[in-house]
Motif scaffolding. Sequence first.
Motif, PDB file in Angstrom:
ATOM      1  N   ALA A 147      -2.143   8.334 -16.802  1.00  0.00           N
ATOM      2  CA  ALA A 147      -1.220   8.834 -15.781  1.00  0.00           C
ATOM      3  C   ALA A 147      -0.293   7.713 -15.296  1.00  0.00           C
ATOM      4  CB  ALA A 147      -1.996   9.428 -14.610  1.00  0.00           C
TER       5      ALA A 147
ATOM      6  N   ALA B 288       2.295   7.026 -17.827  1.00  0.00           N
ATOM      7  CA  ALA B 288       3.313   8.082 -17.835  1.00  0.00           C
ATOM      8  C   ALA B 288       4.461   7.788 -16.882  1.00  0.00           C
ATOM      9  CB  ALA B 288       2.673   9.428 -17.490  1.00  0.00           C
TER      10      ALA B 288
ATOM     11  N   VAL C  14       4.150  13.360 -11.562  1.00  0.00           N
ATOM     12  CA  VAL C  14       3.229  12.455 -12.256  1.00  0.00           C
ATOM     13  C   VAL C  14       2.338  11.732 -11.243  1.00  0.00           C
ATOM     14  CG1 VAL C  14       3.046  10.413 -13.735  1.00  0.00           C
ATOM     15  CG2 VAL C  14       4.782  12.154 -14.216  1.00  0.00           C
TER      16      VAL C  14
END
Length: 414
Positions: free
Chosen positions: A102, A105, A122
């Motif tokens: 994550a 990202a 996100v």
Amino acid sequence: MTAPVAPAVDTSAPVAAGAPPWGLLSVLWVSQNLGIGFLTVGLVAILRSDGASLEELSLVSLLGLAWPLKLLWAPLLDRYGSRRLGHHRSWLLVLQPAMVVALLALLPFGDPAAALGPLVAVCALYVLLSATQDVATDALGVRLLRPQDRGLGNGVQVGASYVGTVLGGGLCVLVYDRAGWAAAVLLLAALTLIALAVVLRFREPERDPRVPGSAAWGALIGVFRRPGVPRWALGVVPLVYGGAAGVYALPSAALVDAGWSLTRIGVVTGVVVSVPAALAGPLAGWLVRRWGRAVVLAAGGVGLAAATAGLVPLLRGAVPLAGTVAALGGFLVAYTALNVVVYTVSMDLCRPATAGTDFTTLTTVPLIAAFLTASAALATAALVGYVASAALWCVVALAGVVLGVGWLRAAPLR
């Protein structure tokens, strides 16, 4: 006046017979706060420097509301888990790398303010993963910490939250300023990955008994049916946490009124004063073991009152740098001591079979109280001024401390 009802506390031996896994718990608690510190302190400063409006920054601030949502799925972590890999360890083996992914990202968002919506999405995913990791970590803490180690354990937990804030909200912002967005994100991911290495080496003791499916969600309410728990969790804790949060909601607004930049406010309130608070966590935990929960709770209340008095010059518009930092630091140190006691008693009240659910439920109450009273304190300040509002919420916190000391004196937790 009747004495408080003593709670039914499980002070039996923990699952593990050896020394508590301090290294594992410490890195996991720091890890879950790295990204949170970056999002709530560092990202706000970065976005503001890129021209984001206050309305847009408020959208980022709402990410914190996702943390209490873990209450909804905490029973899943108590109900399901791998016997071969370790019940809660098996969750960590999934969640820790998912947190790293994550964070990675975030790499495409080199200009965060240009794509705020996707960026927040996100970030929200990361917060949910981090919150779930917290459930698994706290469940391990409840199961593996001996009763005499819980004070120090929760002192380490509170201190670790500040360390995560300093690293995520301070160090990573400095890296961003010197080397850019990608370098800051990669540093966050690398620091988070360290915890995965520790989890891989850890061998969790077998968990027995397992939670029946029908009892998993029932534990959300069942913990409040234990003798004495409602008085502590629904009476003492909301007053202590809510009052302290009400006071602490005021200095940031007062600093803005005094002309401080958001970056300066973020560095002072999120980094500088976090250092003494991080050190105060383990110290308060050690004092809980040496002096007892009630004494440390009382000392934290006295410190909170003194620090609130020290904030009066700031709240009246005078902002000497040294005095402001000292007062804010003192407030966080006192708040840390209170926090350690609240977390320690919450751990005392947990049942081993539903440790994740119980601890999450008991610690969600103060989070909700803090969110509500922080908003109420600002509304109160609009009516009666900063100083009167701070005095009011300090009295609320002290009322909780007095009730809590009485409750603890009647409980077998000393």
